[in-house]
Design an enzyme around this catalytic site. Structure first.
Site, PDB file in Angstrom:
ATOM      1  N   ARG A 108      -9.434  -0.338   7.174  1.00  0.00           N
ATOM      2  CA  ARG A 108     -10.991   0.039   6.360  1.00  0.00           C
ATOM      3  C   ARG A 108     -10.772   1.811   7.456  1.00  0.00           C
ATOM      4  NH1 ARG A 108     -13.544  -1.093   1.597  1.00  0.00           N
ATOM      5  NH2 ARG A 108     -14.460   0.760   1.254  1.00  0.00           N
ATOM      6  N   CYS A 109      -9.715   1.844   7.600  1.00  0.00           N
ATOM      7  CA  CYS A 109     -10.080   3.148   8.740  1.00  0.00           C
ATOM      8  C   CYS A 109      -9.284   3.727   8.620  1.00  0.00           C
ATOM      9  CB  CYS A 109     -10.832   2.945   9.907  1.00  0.00           C
ATOM     10  SG  CYS A 109      -9.744   2.262  11.449  1.00  0.00           S
ATOM     11  N   GLU A 156     -13.536   5.122   3.901  1.00  0.00           N
ATOM     12  CA  GLU A 156     -13.079   4.397   5.379  1.00  0.00           C
ATOM     13  C   GLU A 156     -14.950   4.571   5.975  1.00  0.00           C
ATOM     14  OE1 GLU A 156      -9.020   5.555   5.929  1.00  0.00           O
ATOM     15  OE2 GLU A 156      -8.889   3.242   4.867  1.00  0.00           O
ATOM     16  N   GLN A 192       0.322  -0.945  -0.210  1.00  0.00           N
ATOM     17  CA  GLN A 192       0.200  -0.079   0.220  1.00  0.00           C
ATOM     18  C   GLN A 192       0.784   1.016   0.056  1.00  0.00           C
ATOM     19  OE1 GLN A 192      -2.575  -2.410   2.492  1.00  0.00           O
ATOM     20  NE2 GLN A 192      -3.243   0.290   2.390  1.00  0.00           N
TER      21      GLN A 192
END
Lengths: 288, 809
Positions: B387-388, B763, B240
């Site tokens: 996902r945050c 997110e 990422q």
């Protein structure tokens, strides 16, 4: 998730398949749809040195009526079971059950014979076959024999199959016209094995239950034929007290493992709930 | 057609042709993804490539007595077997983590969690490698293990990290116990304690955000190829943050950074799992350097779920103090954070508990105090932002559950209590008690829109009727109404408080217009499915008047892309999106000079019109950006260098603060514990909306993962430290069948400091969704005085609640 090394065999007749299995002994496993065996091989919980693929054998994929029975070839896929107009008419609970097995992709590959023969308590067909009073034709090098589904399952992954034998067909007595049926399965998501499931077939006459058969899925090391529970229903109007007693009798024979689907006591209670709901549906469907 | 209509039609056509910001442009990357033509790490094949596989520990905590690799090495096709003894001389048996700890690459004296990497087998193919792992003979001496984080700091607890046993000051200050990692405090303790001592009403609840895993469909993988002649390493991987990985590889391997080429090809989902560095990456690199041939490592599903970074495992004692009419006066939170065997959280370096201090949420809470204690246990390491933004899901879960607990104690409606305490629109920029400056928001408007859309009053009336019917025995269903009003903090971040290993968390864009007016643009971020190739092009299209279809976006190759900190924490749009707009504006400024030269007017006499500069008052005199581009290469003005390109490294002045109002209507079958989501409504405000369709897709995805986490997804351990259910048979990854139908909506409150006013959205739905589902479940049982019900809310656990409450007769 990488299987061990194995040899792949693809016989074209039952005779050559069973001869191969006999000759290769314990290191060989027959392969039908592969949806139970291959995941076990990927985690190396199973490491057969030989796979004998039954896919190329003619004649193991058929659905036909012979006398009072329906005969289903062992390599008939779940998809074919679902698509069969004959089965939908004569034994509709087969379709109802097959529809809650895994997902469409798997049902195109997975076979009814594999589902029955593997001895995995999570499979849905075994309890249904016990409920329906089905028998399996087992074929080995010495010929074929019939074993009732109710006698076939000895333990988790342990069956009445002798070395070299395979299940070649399933024989199901056609339930009487007007029978009521229901297969109720609780699962966490599509593709999951049952937390608990129940198969029910009943016949009613004048508001009285005149026959009943119950199978329970994945609440013990083997599928369970709940004969005591069913016996309680027969002769009753399926009144609340009788149903409660039958549910209690069914719960009493369960012995589920605690796993990620829930603790043992939950799965026992769910077997009871599934039975209750399957019975409700069967009653609604039965011609009185 | 009159003249004005003609002009309007022409302008509308030109705007539409651009496919710029605000339009539902179809994702360009989907052409290859939907045809199976994407190129992922595992698609790459190099001549002579070898494959690596790990020998992993069956024990959660054990001493390694001996490792014998001789049987494995004797297997035909096995090229090498690496152990810690091989890596130690290179200083690579441990690697640094992003959190200032070190993590074992291959276990040296001890294993600290089940499935920890013990040896790395390199073989000619994947099957031989896997076979050989079974031939490495490791003798273990099992040790008592710690699974429960509350037992980590007991006086007689076994010491887990003997490698740092004597180091009583860690990366984030003093350690209270050998199994303690850090204590992080923020806020005014005294003032908060005073408020709690005097308040009319207080609540205190232990809220557990349980351990789970980001579980991208593509697992973590790498392919290393070392060229011994050139001394250069090429490393493809599921990264990422490819640029950071290159820097880390350079720092730990000693190879000069310019001789390392890190390439992140297509990535099949990340969700935080692919931010960190893993043993597999290091071992594939070492293998290739030692052997001089390419070495690939591909994680399988069980390895992914049980070893590479988990998420959550926050045990949050959450307290609120309020007046009896519902004005919140203070918040006090203590978190026990289970980080597993190594502190491998992926947070900005100065933030050991991420942005947990956003936990005052959307409310004007005058004082607050937060303490986080991190501890080691015998579980896999991590604690990544699934996902945050960093620990924001945990923070929002704490406040959004706590406010419902408070509402119940006050006997107030949970929506009304929220509205009463919202930060008001005129209070922005708002300084929170725990140190953040919220850039913008309009919570009351969003909440009202959401409540009207869902028909909140009618739902409460229906619920009241259902509850009565339940009490009368007429139904076996319970109805729950879940609410969540979240504020996210995304777009890390300003250099003053955000860095990773000392590198400020800027991001970058480099845009080049070719002579014919088409564009290549490269960013420092890396899409894992977010649709960057589509949306960055839309920003440039609007800024420069060039059709998005003529703009190619590239990311992931550290040789060609400008340095950036990568994609996670919803930072791509807030940071690299801003860089893109700023770089485009630099180009536009130069284009204006060229256009003035071409039109023989003064720059100031020109105005921008969609895709061209035109002379003010003379709209028929113009030059399109395409014409300007040709001129930039063909006949640039005197004293102006040829070409038309720009680069921007953007350091954001602040975070962005997206928010949203979510409602969930749930019906629970008391007898089975099965919960059905009847409706889920999600209103998101992410500021300026670049591509509404991509936003909707992001919201659907985030809500689905929120649904999973709240309703069953977990990484569970038994008391021996065995990881349970680390496969998709048990780990709850919802399919389309289980996933509820999503209703989406929006308001637009642009970020005042972002060049295009955008805030990031990928997110938010996850952050807001988890507490919304949990609140729906809790609300369903609230009238039965069930108390707080912990997640995950899978069927058997809800059935147990029914058992406890005597609902099963």
């Amino acid at each position: 998730m990488i299987p061990g090394t194995f040899e792949y065999h693809r016989p074209t007749t039952v005779e050559s398949a069973v001869a191969l299995l006999m000759q290769l002994g314990e290191d060989a496993r027959p392969l039908a749809g592969g949806h139970s065996l291959i995941p076990l091989m990927k985690t190396r919980l199973a490491a057969p040195e030989h796979l004998v693929d039954l896919a190329a054998i003619e004649g193991l994929r058929r659905i036909e009526v012979v006398g009072d029975d329906v005969i289903i070839g062992a390599m008939t896929t779940q998809h074919s079971v679902i698509a069969s107009a004959l089965l939908a008419e004569l034994v509709p609970i087969l379709r109802e059950t097959a529809l809650v097995i895994a997902d469409p992709q798997i049902r195109y590959k997975g076979t009814i014979g594999g589902n029955c023969a593997n001895g995995d308590p999570g499979n849905d067909m075994p309890a249904l076959m016990q409920c329906l009073g089905a028998s399996y034709q087992l074929t080995g090098t010495g010929g074929s024999r019939q074993v009732p589904a109710r006698d076939f399952y000895l333990g988790a992954y342990e069956t009445a199959l002798e070395p070299g034998e395979i299940v070649t067909e399933i024989r199901i007595p056609v339930p009487p016209a007007g029978h009521g049926y229901g297969y109720e399965k609780l699962k966490r998501k599509v593709g999951d094995y049952a937390t608990a499931a129940a198969a029910v077939v009943i016949t009613m006459a004048g508001g009285t239950c005149i026959s009943a058969s119950i199978g329970l899925t994945n609440v013990s090391e083997t599928p369970l034929w709940a004969s005591d529970s069913a016996g309680i229903l027969v002769g009753s109007t399926l009144d609340a007290a009788t149903v409660n007693a039958a549910v209690a009798a069914a719960e009493a024979i369960t012995n589920p493992a605690s796993d990620m689907r829930g603790p043992s006591e939950y799965r026992t209670k769910m077997a009871g709930i599934m039975l209750r709901r399957a019975l409700d549906r069967a009653r609604a469907r039965a011609t009185v | 057609m009159n003249e004005q209509v003609k002009i309007d039609t022409d302008r509308a056509e030109r705007t539409e042709k651009l496919q710029g910001m605000g339009c539902k442009r179809k994702r360009v990357e989907d052409i290859r993804f939907t045809q199976g033509k994407g190129s992922y790490v595992d698609d790459l094949k190099l001549p002579g490539m070898l494959f690596g596989d790990f020998v992993r520990s069956p024990h959660a905590h054990a001493r390694i007595v001996s490792i014998d690799t001789s049987r494995a090495k004797a297997l035909p096709g096995v090229i090498a077997v690496l152990t810690a003894a091989d890596l130690k001389p290179l200083g690579l048996h441990y690697m640094p983590t992003l959190a200032g700890d070190v993590q074992a690459v291959l276990a040296e004296h001890k294993v600290l969690f089940q499935n920890q990497e013990v040896a790395f087998v390199i073989a000619e193919d994947r099957y031989i490698a896997s076979d050989a792992t079974e031939l490495v003979d490791v003798v273990y001496e099992a040790l008592p293990c710690i699974v429960d984080p509350f037992k980590a700091m007991l006086p007689d607890a076994p010491i887990l990290r003997e490698d740092i046993q004597d180091k009583m000051v860690g990366a984030h200050g003093p350690r209270k116990h050998p199994n303690h990692i850090f204590e992080w405090q923020i806020g005014d303790k005294q003032a908060t304690d005073d408020v709690f001592a005097k308040a009319d009403v207080t609540i205190k609840e232990m809220l557990v955000d349980h351990r789970t895993h980001p579980s991208p469909l593509e697992t973590c993988q790498s392919l290393a190829s070392f060229d011994k002649v050139k001394g250069e390493l090429t490393l493809w991987g599921t990264f990422q943050a490819p640029h950071v990985i290159r820097t880390v590889v350079s720092l730990i391997s000693g190879l000069p950074e310019h001789k390392i080429h890190v390439i992140a090809p297509d990535i099949g989902g990340g969700f935080g799992n692919k931010v960190g560095a893993y043993a597999g990456y290091v071992c594939s690199v070492v293998g290739s350097i030692v052997l001089g041939v390419p070495v690939k490592w591909v994680e399988d599903r069980m390895e992914n779920l049980s070893t590479t970074s988990f998420a959550r495992d926050y045990h949050m004692t959450t307290e609120l103090a309020a007046t009896k009419d519902g004005k919140i006066l203070g918040m006090r939170v203590h978190v026990l954070a289970d980080h597993g065997a190594f502190d491998a959280c992926a947070d900005p370096s100065k933030w050991p508990a991420g942005f947990m201090n956003i936990c005052t949420g959307s409310y004007d809470i005058p004082v607050a105090h937060l303490v986080v204690d991190g501890v080691y246990t015998n579980k896999a390491s991590g604690g990544v932002a699934y996902r945050c933004s960093f620990r924001v899901t945990e923070a929002v879960f704490a406040i959004e559950r706590a406010i419902e607990v408070l509402a119940q104690k006050l006997g107030m409606d949970a929506a009304e209590l929220r509205i009463k305490n919202f930060i008001k629109a005129e209070q922005f920029p708002y300084h929170s008690a725990l140190g953040w400056e919220y850039d913008s928001g309009d919570y009351h408007t969003a909440m009202k829109k959401a409540m009207d859309a869902i028909g909140y009053k009618a739902l409460r009336a229906e619920q009241a009727e259902k509850r009565e019917a339940f009490k009368r025995g007429e139904t076996r269903e319970l109805m729950g109404i879940g609410i969540s009003f979240f504020t996210e903090i995304v777009g890390a971040g300003p250099a003053k408080n955000c860095d990773i290993l000392g590198i400020a968390m800027f991001d970058s864009a480099e845009i080049r217009i070719h002579p014919t007016g088409s564009v290549i643009a490269r960013m420092g971020t890396k899409s894992q499915g977010q649709g960057h190739e589509t949306t960055y092009a839309q920003i440039i299209a609007t800024e420069l008047g060039i059709p998005a279809d003529d703009i190619m976006i590239e990311e992931g190759n550290t040789d060609t892309a400008p340095y950036g900190l990568g994609t996670y924490g919803s930072r791509s749009t807030p940071v690299a999106g801003a860089a893109t707009a700023v770089a485009a504006r630099k180009i536009k400024a130069k284009a204006q000079m060229i256009a003035a030269h071409m039109l023989e007017v003064h720059e100031g006499d020109l105005e921008w019109d969609i895709d061209r500069f035109r002379v003010k008052g003379l709209p028929e005199k113009f030059k399109t950006m395409k014409e300007i581009a040709w001129s930039a290469y063909n006949a640039p003005p005197p004293n102006l260098e040829p070409g038309l390109e720009a680069v921007n490294y953007y350091e954001p002045p602040n975070m962005t603060y997206p928010f949203g109002a979510y409602f969930c209507i749930m019906d629970i079958d008391v007898d089975t514990g099965v919960a059905k989501t009847r409706r889920f409504y999600a209103l998101d405000d992410c500021g300026t909306r670049i591509n509404p369709m991509i936003i909707e897709g992001q919201v659907h995805g985030g809500l689905t993962e929120a649904f999973a986490c709240a309703m069953g997804q977990e990484i569970r351990y038994d008391e021996m430290g065995n990881v349970m259910g680390a496969s998709f048979m048990d780990f709850f990854l919802p399919t389309a069948v289980e996933t509820p139908k999503w209703e989406t909506d929006f308001t637009v409150t642009p970020s005042p400091h972002h060049p295009i006013g955008a805030k990031g959205v990928g997110e938010s739905p996850h952050v807001g969704g988890v507490p919304c589902f949990s609140n729906a479940v809790n609300d369903a049982y609230a009238f039965l005085d069930a108390g707080h019900i912990q997640m995950p809310h899978d069927a058997w656990r809800l059935w147990k609640v029914g058992e406890r409450l005597g609902l099963h007769g």
